[in-house]
Write a protein that holds these residues in place. Structure first.
Motif, PDB file in Angstrom:
ATOM      1  N   PRO A 126     -76.071  27.398 -27.072  1.00  0.00           N
ATOM      2  CA  PRO A 126     -75.831  28.757 -27.327  1.00  0.00           C
ATOM      3  C   PRO A 126     -76.080  29.448 -28.393  1.00  0.00           C
ATOM      4  O   PRO A 126     -76.220  30.553 -28.773  1.00  0.00           O
ATOM      5  CB  PRO A 126     -74.640  29.005 -26.299  1.00  0.00           C
ATOM      6  CG  PRO A 126     -73.919  27.647 -26.560  1.00  0.00           C
ATOM      7  CD  PRO A 126     -75.071  26.750 -26.467  1.00  0.00           C
ATOM      8  N   ASP A 127     -75.342  28.513 -29.621  1.00  0.00           N
ATOM      9  CA  ASP A 127     -75.372  29.018 -30.995  1.00  0.00           C
ATOM     10  C   ASP A 127     -76.717  29.367 -31.667  1.00  0.00           C
ATOM     11  O   ASP A 127     -77.032  30.373 -32.163  1.00  0.00           O
ATOM     12  CB  ASP A 127     -74.861  27.574 -31.923  1.00  0.00           C
ATOM     13  CG  ASP A 127     -73.452  27.381 -31.384  1.00  0.00           C
ATOM     14  OD1 ASP A 127     -72.308  27.979 -31.876  1.00  0.00           O
ATOM     15  OD2 ASP A 127     -73.267  26.493 -30.680  1.00  0.00           O
ATOM     16  N   ARG A 196     -65.429  36.439 -26.749  1.00  0.00           N
ATOM     17  CA  ARG A 196     -65.467  37.421 -27.898  1.00  0.00           C
ATOM     18  C   ARG A 196     -65.417  36.750 -29.115  1.00  0.00           C
ATOM     19  O   ARG A 196     -66.221  37.196 -30.189  1.00  0.00           O
ATOM     20  CB  ARG A 196     -63.887  38.304 -27.690  1.00  0.00           C
ATOM     21  CG  ARG A 196     -63.822  39.156 -28.597  1.00  0.00           C
ATOM     22  CD  ARG A 196     -62.421  39.829 -28.549  1.00  0.00           C
ATOM     23  NE  ARG A 196     -62.337  40.618 -27.279  1.00  0.00           N
ATOM     24  CZ  ARG A 196     -62.504  41.893 -27.239  1.00  0.00           C
ATOM     25  NH1 ARG A 196     -63.150  42.456 -28.540  1.00  0.00           N
ATOM     26  NH2 ARG A 196     -62.504  42.486 -26.236  1.00  0.00           N
ATOM     27  N   GLU A 197     -64.876  35.655 -29.321  1.00  0.00           N
ATOM     28  CA  GLU A 197     -64.696  34.878 -30.412  1.00  0.00           C
ATOM     29  C   GLU A 197     -65.988  34.273 -30.731  1.00  0.00           C
ATOM     30  O   GLU A 197     -66.459  34.316 -31.992  1.00  0.00           O
ATOM     31  CB  GLU A 197     -63.679  33.564 -30.500  1.00  0.00           C
ATOM     32  CG  GLU A 197     -62.205  34.232 -30.403  1.00  0.00           C
ATOM     33  CD  GLU A 197     -61.202  33.210 -30.388  1.00  0.00           C
ATOM     34  OE1 GLU A 197     -61.687  31.978 -30.465  1.00  0.00           O
ATOM     35  OE2 GLU A 197     -59.821  33.527 -30.283  1.00  0.00           O
ATOM     36  N   PHE A 198     -66.833  33.723 -30.053  1.00  0.00           N
ATOM     37  CA  PHE A 198     -67.907  33.161 -29.998  1.00  0.00           C
ATOM     38  C   PHE A 198     -69.344  34.075 -30.538  1.00  0.00           C
ATOM     39  O   PHE A 198     -69.758  33.757 -31.500  1.00  0.00           O
ATOM     40  CB  PHE A 198     -68.568  32.367 -28.629  1.00  0.00           C
ATOM     41  CG  PHE A 198     -69.887  31.985 -28.740  1.00  0.00           C
ATOM     42  CD1 PHE A 198     -69.887  30.908 -29.495  1.00  0.00           C
ATOM     43  CD2 PHE A 198     -70.821  32.456 -27.842  1.00  0.00           C
ATOM     44  CE1 PHE A 198     -71.453  30.472 -29.680  1.00  0.00           C
ATOM     45  CE2 PHE A 198     -72.142  31.928 -27.980  1.00  0.00           C
ATOM     46  CZ  PHE A 198     -72.405  30.867 -28.863  1.00  0.00           C
ATOM     47  N   VAL A 199     -69.195  35.225 -29.874  1.00  0.00           N
ATOM     48  CA  VAL A 199     -70.102  36.354 -30.412  1.00  0.00           C
ATOM     49  C   VAL A 199     -69.819  36.800 -31.586  1.00  0.00           C
ATOM     50  O   VAL A 199     -70.842  37.256 -32.440  1.00  0.00           O
ATOM     51  CB  VAL A 199     -70.094  37.441 -29.131  1.00  0.00           C
ATOM     52  CG1 VAL A 199     -70.985  38.538 -29.573  1.00  0.00           C
ATOM     53  CG2 VAL A 199     -70.742  36.777 -27.906  1.00  0.00           C
ATOM     54  N   SER A 200     -68.509  37.057 -31.792  1.00  0.00           N
ATOM     55  CA  SER A 200     -68.181  37.747 -33.449  1.00  0.00           C
ATOM     56  C   SER A 200     -68.578  36.654 -34.478  1.00  0.00           C
ATOM     57  O   SER A 200     -69.302  37.236 -35.440  1.00  0.00           O
ATOM     58  CB  SER A 200     -66.722  37.891 -33.401  1.00  0.00           C
ATOM     59  OG  SER A 200     -66.392  38.837 -32.341  1.00  0.00           O
ATOM     60  N   ALA A 201     -68.306  35.414 -34.291  1.00  0.00           N
ATOM     61  CA  ALA A 201     -68.717  34.179 -35.302  1.00  0.00           C
ATOM     62  C   ALA A 201     -70.324  34.246 -35.689  1.00  0.00           C
ATOM     63  O   ALA A 201     -70.474  33.892 -36.494  1.00  0.00           O
ATOM     64  CB  ALA A 201     -68.113  32.886 -34.900  1.00  0.00           C
ATOM     65  N   ALA A 202     -70.874  34.743 -34.438  1.00  0.00           N
ATOM     66  CA  ALA A 202     -72.538  34.490 -34.683  1.00  0.00           C
ATOM     67  C   ALA A 202     -73.012  35.965 -35.382  1.00  0.00           C
ATOM     68  O   ALA A 202     -74.267  35.878 -35.713  1.00  0.00           O
ATOM     69  CB  ALA A 202     -72.868  34.581 -33.225  1.00  0.00           C
ATOM     70  N   LEU A 238     -68.002  38.676 -16.798  1.00  0.00           N
ATOM     71  CA  LEU A 238     -67.546  39.459 -18.253  1.00  0.00           C
ATOM     72  C   LEU A 238     -68.870  40.053 -18.560  1.00  0.00           C
ATOM     73  O   LEU A 238     -69.784  39.497 -18.733  1.00  0.00           O
ATOM     74  CB  LEU A 238     -67.182  38.208 -19.252  1.00  0.00           C
ATOM     75  CG  LEU A 238     -65.866  37.501 -18.933  1.00  0.00           C
ATOM     76  CD1 LEU A 238     -65.874  36.277 -19.706  1.00  0.00           C
ATOM     77  CD2 LEU A 238     -64.713  38.211 -18.653  1.00  0.00           C
ATOM     78  N   LEU A 239     -68.749  41.314 -19.009  1.00  0.00           N
ATOM     79  CA  LEU A 239     -69.746  42.259 -19.509  1.00  0.00           C
ATOM     80  C   LEU A 239     -69.490  42.509 -20.858  1.00  0.00           C
ATOM     81  O   LEU A 239     -68.380  43.189 -21.245  1.00  0.00           O
ATOM     82  CB  LEU A 239     -69.985  43.604 -18.983  1.00  0.00           C
ATOM     83  CG  LEU A 239     -70.359  43.308 -17.302  1.00  0.00           C
ATOM     84  CD1 LEU A 239     -70.310  44.806 -16.659  1.00  0.00           C
ATOM     85  CD2 LEU A 239     -71.657  42.656 -17.075  1.00  0.00           C
ATOM     86  N   LEU A 240     -70.204  42.167 -22.036  1.00  0.00           N
ATOM     87  CA  LEU A 240     -69.850  42.302 -23.183  1.00  0.00           C
ATOM     88  C   LEU A 240     -70.964  43.062 -24.051  1.00  0.00           C
ATOM     89  O   LEU A 240     -72.171  42.825 -23.784  1.00  0.00           O
ATOM     90  CB  LEU A 240     -69.821  40.818 -23.948  1.00  0.00           C
ATOM     91  CG  LEU A 240     -69.379  40.932 -25.520  1.00  0.00           C
ATOM     92  CD1 LEU A 240     -68.356  39.908 -25.887  1.00  0.00           C
ATOM     93  CD2 LEU A 240     -70.662  40.732 -26.196  1.00  0.00           C
ATOM     94  N   HIS A 241     -70.707  44.267 -24.731  1.00  0.00           N
ATOM     95  CA  HIS A 241     -71.446  44.784 -25.538  1.00  0.00           C
ATOM     96  C   HIS A 241     -71.214  44.718 -27.101  1.00  0.00           C
ATOM     97  O   HIS A 241     -69.942  44.765 -27.278  1.00  0.00           O
ATOM     98  CB  HIS A 241     -71.239  46.416 -25.201  1.00  0.00           C
ATOM     99  CG  HIS A 241     -71.897  47.530 -26.195  1.00  0.00           C
ATOM    100  ND1 HIS A 241     -71.615  48.540 -26.256  1.00  0.00           N
ATOM    101  CD2 HIS A 241     -73.141  47.129 -27.020  1.00  0.00           C
ATOM    102  CE1 HIS A 241     -72.513  49.208 -27.207  1.00  0.00           C
ATOM    103  NE2 HIS A 241     -73.405  48.393 -27.552  1.00  0.00           N
ATOM    104  N   ALA A 242     -72.065  44.129 -27.828  1.00  0.00           N
ATOM    105  CA  ALA A 242     -71.775  43.827 -29.266  1.00  0.00           C
ATOM    106  C   ALA A 242     -72.958  44.493 -29.958  1.00  0.00           C
ATOM    107  O   ALA A 242     -74.076  44.839 -29.492  1.00  0.00           O
ATOM    108  CB  ALA A 242     -71.688  42.436 -29.428  1.00  0.00           C
ATOM    109  N   ARG A 243     -72.950  44.632 -31.184  1.00  0.00           N
ATOM    110  CA  ARG A 243     -73.872  45.261 -32.207  1.00  0.00           C
ATOM    111  C   ARG A 243     -73.850  44.361 -33.251  1.00  0.00           C
ATOM    112  O   ARG A 243     -73.061  43.678 -33.869  1.00  0.00           O
ATOM    113  CB  ARG A 243     -73.456  46.435 -32.722  1.00  0.00           C
ATOM    114  CG  ARG A 243     -73.106  47.656 -31.666  1.00  0.00           C
ATOM    115  CD  ARG A 243     -73.098  49.112 -32.191  1.00  0.00           C
ATOM    116  NE  ARG A 243     -74.382  49.491 -32.926  1.00  0.00           N
ATOM    117  CZ  ARG A 243     -74.688  50.653 -33.184  1.00  0.00           C
ATOM    118  NH1 ARG A 243     -73.618  51.376 -33.437  1.00  0.00           N
ATOM    119  NH2 ARG A 243     -75.768  51.019 -33.696  1.00  0.00           N
TER     120      ARG A 243
END
Length: 245
Positions: A126-127, A196-202, A238-243
């Motif tokens: 996934p990374d 949340r932490e995983f997506v932020s770190a990416a 879980l539904l995540l919206h990121a930019r």
């Protein structure tokens, strides 16, 4: 449902099997589409925005989202040729692509938004997948990701009872030690905090994390499942919206 070529023949054969589920629930697809439509806004005179549905499966989720994204260009992408054959009956654009290996067939910073529904739990890396998504997204581009919640309200109770959590799998051949009958190939599961932490770190900024119900919950328990969506850490999905930063 997978855009990363599995490293073993057994996984490859699993995802090319037409009986393996390749679509998310309609309700979940609509929730994501509404969130994305609000984030993108209407199409402008500058032309349509490009939206990728990565791991589009048979195209059902993208076709459900299409009316809410009218005026934008929606492109389905999947690794499975079997899934793409079916997706072509529902989508005007459906192409083969991988999140690993040679990568997606799109130039850097050429995409405005990515729908990534029920895919990340199937990936061996996934990374690398998020790195590739970040590569093709424009700065400020939107990532709409959904995945089952390891810490869903009923999974907490099941673990206390010594039962394998729903959504988790120990075999590609049969269900062992958990409720349910379908083998769907889940390799990784996330809690709200971990996601949340995983997506932020990416390299993404998390805009919002919400919950959604799961269509597989037994009917008598569905009111509880909908109620759990008030708090994302307890929700089924879980539904995540990121930019992209």
């Amino acid at each position: 449902m997978t855009t990363t070529a599995p490293p073993r023949a057994e996984l490859r054969d699993f995802y090319e099997n037409p009986t393996v589920p390749v679509a998310s629930g309609t309700s979940r697809s609509l929730r994501q589409a509404r969130q994305l439509a609000a984030a993108l806004g209407p199409a402008t005179a500058d032309g349509p925005r490009t939206v990728l549905d990565l791991g589009c499966g048979d195209g059902t989720a993208a076709a459900t989202a299409a009316p809410l994204l009218a005026g934008h260009r929606l492109v389905g992408v999947d690794w499975s040729q079997e899934a793409l054959t079916r997706a072509h009956t529902r989508l005007p654009y459906a192409v083969r692509g991988e999140l690993g290996g040679d990568g997606l067939p799109f130039a850097p910073e050429s995409v405005d938004a990515v729908l990534f529904s029920e895919v990340i739990e199937h990936l061996t890396d996934p990374d690398a997948a998020l790195d590739e998504i970040r590569r093709v997204l424009r700065p400020g581009g939107h990532l709409m990701l959904s995945t089952p919640n390891l810490a869903a309200w009923y999974n907490r109770a099941l673990l206390l009872a010594g039962v394998q959590p729903v959504f988790s799998e120990v075999s590609l051949r049969a269900i062992h030690g958990r409720p349910g009958r379908e083998v769907v190939g889940h390799l990784r599961l996330y809690t709200a905090r971990a996601l949340r932490e995983f997506v932020s770190a990416a390299g993404f900024e998390v805009v919002r994390l919400t919950g959604a119900p799961f269509h597989g919950v037994p009917r008598p328990l569905r009111p509880l499942d909908r109620l759990a969506c008030v708090r994302a850490p307890l929700a089924s999905i879980l539904l995540l919206h990121a930019r992209r930063t």
